[in-house]
Design a protein around this motif. Structure first.
Motif, PDB file in Angstrom:
ATOM      1  N   LEU A  56      41.282  43.855  43.213  1.00 36.74           N
ATOM      2  CA  LEU A  56      41.295  42.053  43.794  1.00 36.74           C
ATOM      3  C   LEU A  56      40.315  41.589  44.025  1.00 36.74           C
ATOM      4  CD1 LEU A  56      43.045  42.194  47.245  1.00 36.74           C
ATOM      5  CD2 LEU A  56      44.518  41.654  45.112  1.00 36.74           C
ATOM      6  N   SER A  57      38.696  42.389  43.544  1.00 35.87           N
ATOM      7  CA  SER A  57      37.506  41.789  42.400  1.00 35.87           C
ATOM      8  C   SER A  57      37.733  41.580  41.421  1.00 35.87           C
ATOM      9  CB  SER A  57      36.620  42.954  43.459  1.00 35.87           C
ATOM     10  OG  SER A  57      36.168  42.571  45.028  1.00 35.87           O
TER      11      SER A  57
ATOM     12  N   ASN B 287      39.546  38.742  40.172  1.00 30.92           N
ATOM     13  CA  ASN B 287      39.678  37.098  40.401  1.00 30.92           C
ATOM     14  C   ASN B 287      38.291  37.451  39.670  1.00 30.92           C
ATOM     15  OD1 ASN B 287      41.711  37.175  41.749  1.00 30.92           O
ATOM     16  ND2 ASN B 287      40.603  37.996  44.117  1.00 30.92           N
ATOM     17  N   SER B 288      37.463  38.505  38.932  1.00 26.49           N
ATOM     18  CA  SER B 288      36.197  38.346  37.915  1.00 26.49           C
ATOM     19  C   SER B 288      36.802  38.016  36.630  1.00 26.49           C
ATOM     20  CB  SER B 288      35.853  39.534  38.021  1.00 26.49           C
ATOM     21  OG  SER B 288      35.386  39.430  40.281  1.00 26.49           O
TER      22      SER B 288
ATOM     23  N   ARG C 212      50.744  40.225  37.711  1.00 27.78           N
ATOM     24  CA  ARG C 212      49.539  39.428  36.701  1.00 27.78           C
ATOM     25  C   ARG C 212      49.223  39.929  35.945  1.00 27.78           C
ATOM     26  NH1 ARG C 212      45.139  38.329  40.996  1.00 27.78           N
ATOM     27  NH2 ARG C 212      44.376  37.583  39.830  1.00 27.78           N
TER      28      ARG C 212
ATOM     29  N   GLU D 114      46.336  39.513  34.009  1.00 32.07           N
ATOM     30  CA  GLU D 114      44.453  39.840  35.419  1.00 32.07           C
ATOM     31  C   GLU D 114      44.737  41.282  34.663  1.00 32.07           C
ATOM     32  OE1 GLU D 114      45.198  35.452  35.684  1.00 32.07           O
ATOM     33  OE2 GLU D 114      46.010  37.436  36.662  1.00 32.07           O
TER      34      GLU D 114
END
Length: 687
Positions: free
Chosen positions: A290-291, A294-295, A390, A392
């Protein structure tokens, strides 16, 4: 073991096929999926034919055909390809094949790159070079006008190794001297200390320093001496022409690999320093994922490449800007090491020396594959396949979640060039004549004549099939104090004999293939399974066998020829046979009498019982015979068709089960099975 597994439960894709992970070289799966999803390469391999007994390209063609036919409810197995690797000296020398999983867990086998974690990268490089060699050799044998292999057209980048003197930290461009030119299919990333992003890494990697040499006149002086430093000769590898498909090896396991791809703040402290922290590896990986997602993402979705007209060096950009000559490359494949395991996480988070890595704790490698039509990303983890929620997820990394192993970019304009690279299609009729015809006897088979070829082989034509096997390794079983048994490793089976019978024409039931497969040198079965195979020691050994022997590849070519012709395979227990020989056949091309003669929820009936009860003949009295078993299955199917056409089969099957249960599923000689119809005055006996 993978017996009885419904792989469809693990595959959410409508068309993709997974690979089983039950053999010791299952680490290959991610690289094989990467290559399979290159359509130009699939086309080339589909048309490859050669006579070499050991050919990696032929084995990949067989595997790719199975992957194409097996989606999505089947998972194929690459064990045949791994066996071929094991017989290639260069594959063993590079360490890209292991004899067993047990051996892997006991010792540290260094690859050519010095690290087990980099084994995936070594395998990819080896496969591309081997495919190039095989396909180039094939072009020469066929006197093809095309002398450049498809591997060169797809992955080949023209590179030069040059040397130049250095003035301080600056190259003296006028003193550059070209040493050699070569074609490179895979490029290893190098990470400069001042790299701010992936573009910086790629620029440095495509113009990479190889080393330095002191001029002879300064050989006796210190390297730190200023005069000497001005006379250093540096060597560089420079990419002069970019490929259509750019394969980048991440240099897994190196300190620079870890430091570059693990740039999230505090990500190595996600587990915490509290001794009472009970977070497991999965929880840590989820937090890290998750980190990371979202980076800012380190891996670009699109890159732009070109060549500088003056320096003849590659231009790499994250944006096109105003340079219309730059080609757009799209990210298509990412192979990533998964760290969702406590021991693996701890080892790689703390270690900076890849030589100290425990080989039993090597991270598992998964594939992220882009569907270029839908722009959807799929995660392929052996036989588990799911859609990435996602985008990402693919481009984000963290050393407690996943890290890159191989990265593949494809030139977008190249997608429209597929037809220009597709080789001429194989003439399947000529191939059928070559493999199946000849009008000569081999063992118990008489090959087809050209006149009967169209009668026996073709779409919807029946052929009866049966196989015999030997055990190369017996199953390993442990017994506890309560005498409970547990299988540690399954038996390793090998195909020993294949018989294929005519299912059509005047000679219906006569074999046209009866091939015994020669064992490779220095390989001996632990058990010939004589009771079931009819084979004894020496029967599969060239030079002393009483049978005519062929190699395994020859058998696969013939079976694949029948499959591609559209033949329907008739047999008893074919699912088991196909699984052992790694042969995927679409359900519409299989007629299995073990399924036809089965009541829902009831036991399966053996071929011996069915043949005795339904046909009134005895088989398998001493051992199995594949010709006899295939003929029995064909006659059972014909009997099924006749009873079904008259509407009597269901009553027949109910009576058959009743007879079997009454007589212990054996045929009693003085009490043969008799099918009584509803009217007592009409009876059909089967003896």
């Amino acid at each position: 073991r993978m017996d009885g597994v419904d792989f469809g439960l693990f595959n959410s894709s409508p068309s993709l096929c997974g690979l089983q992970n039950s053999h010791s070289n299952a680490y290959m799966n991610s690289v094989l999926q990467m290559l399979y999803h290159q359509p130009h390469l699939r086309d080339a391999l589909d048309n490859h034919r050669c006579q070499a007994a050991l050919c990696v390209t032929c084995e990949l063609r067989f595997l790719f055909k199975m992957l194409m036919l097996g989606a999505p409810k089947v998972a194929c197995e690459a064990s045949n390809l791994a066996r071929t690797f094991a017989r290639l000296p260069n594959a063993r020398a590079l360490g890209v094949v292991d004899d067993s999983a047990l051996e892997l867990s006991r010792r540290m086998t260094k690859t050519a790159d010095g690290s087990q974690i980099r084994k995936v990268e070594s395998l990819s490089r080896f496969l591309l070079e081997q495919l190039h060699s095989d396909l180039s050799r094939s072009n020469l044998r066929t006197e093809s006008s095309e002398h450049v292999s498809i591997i060169s057209k797809l992955f080949g980048a023209e590179t030069e190794v040059v040397e130049c003197s250095i003035a301080g930290n600056t190259r003296r461009e006028k003193n550059i001297r070209k040493l050699r030119t070569s074609t490179q299919f895979q490029h290893t990333l190098r990470y400069p200390q001042n790299a701010k992003n992936f573009v910086d890494v790629l620029k440095y990697s495509l113009d990479a320093p190889l080393g330095e040499v002191l001029l002879c006149s300064d050989a006796g002086t210190s390297r730190t001496d200023e005069a000497s430093s001005r006379n250093l000769i540096h060597q560089y590898r420079i990419v002069r022409q970019l490929p259509n498909v750019l394969v980048l090896a991440a240099e897994s396991g190196s300190p620079s690999w870890k430091s570059f791809w693990s740039r999230l703040e505090n990500q190595t402290n996600l587990r915490g320093n509290n001794a009472n922290d009970t977070s497991d590896a999965t929880e840590v990986a989820e937090q890290c994922a998750l980190s990371a997602m979202n980076s800012p993402l380190l891996l670009p979705e699109v890159l732009y490449f070109g060549m500088d007209r003056h320096t003849k060096k590659p231009i790499v950009a994250g944006e096109k800007h105003n340079n219309s000559e730059l080609e757009e490359y799209e990210l298509r494949v990412v192979l990533a090491h998964s760290f969702v395991d406590d021991q693996v996480q701890e080892q790689y988070a703390s270690s900076t020396d890849n030589v100290s890595i425990d080989p039993s704790k090597i991270p598992h490698t998964v594939s992220y594959i882009l569907d270029p039509d839908t722009k959807s990303w799929w995660l392929i983890n052996d036989f588990s396949i799911r859609l990435c929620e996602r985008e990402e997820e693919v481009r984000a990394f963290c050393d407690r979640w996943k890290m890159p192993a191989l990265i593949l970019y494809t030139k977008k304009s190249f997608d429209h060039d597929r037809s220009s690279l597709t080789p001429p299609k194989i003439n399947h009729l000529l191939e059928q004549k070559e493999l199946l015809c000849g009008n000569h006897r081999i063992n118990r088979a008489i090959s087809l004549t050209e006149q009967e070829l169209s009668v026996v082989v073709g779409r919807g034509k029946l052929v009866a099939l049966d196989c015999e096997f030997v055990a190369m390794k017996r199953a390993q079983v442990s017994i506890d104090q309560k005498l409970n048994t547990r299988e540690i490793s399954p038996a390793v089976m090998a195909l020993a004999r294949v018989s294929v019978l005519r299912g059509e024409g005047e000679s219906m039931g006569q074999p046209f293939l009866d091939d015994y497969i020669a064992l490779p040198v220095n390989e001996t079965p632990e058990d010939y399974l004589t009771r079931f195979s009819g084979l004894t020691a020496g029967d599969l050994t060239p030079g002393i066998s009483r049978y005519s022997l062929v190699d395994l590849k020859s058998v696969y070519r013939k079976l694949l020829c029948l499959l591609e012709a559209g033949c329907i395979f008739v047999g008893h227990g074919l699912k088991s046979d196909f699984r052992v020989i790694n042969f995927v056949v679409p359900p519409e091309q299989v007629i299995d009498t073990v399924r036809l003669y089965k009541l829902p929820g009831k036991r399966m009936l053996s071929l011996r019982f069915l043949t005795g009860a339904v046909l009134g003949t005895q088989i398998q009295t001493e051992s199995h015979d594949s010709v006899e078993d295939a003929a029995s299955a064909l006659l059972l199917y014909r009997r099924y068709c006749a009873l079904s056409a008259s509407g009597k089969f269901q009553i027949f099957l109910n009576d058959l089960y009743a007879y079997g249960k009454q007589h212990g599923w054996t045929v009693v000689e003085n009490e043969p099975f008799i099918f009584f119809q509803e009217h007592p005055d009409q009876r059909v006996t089967h003896h």
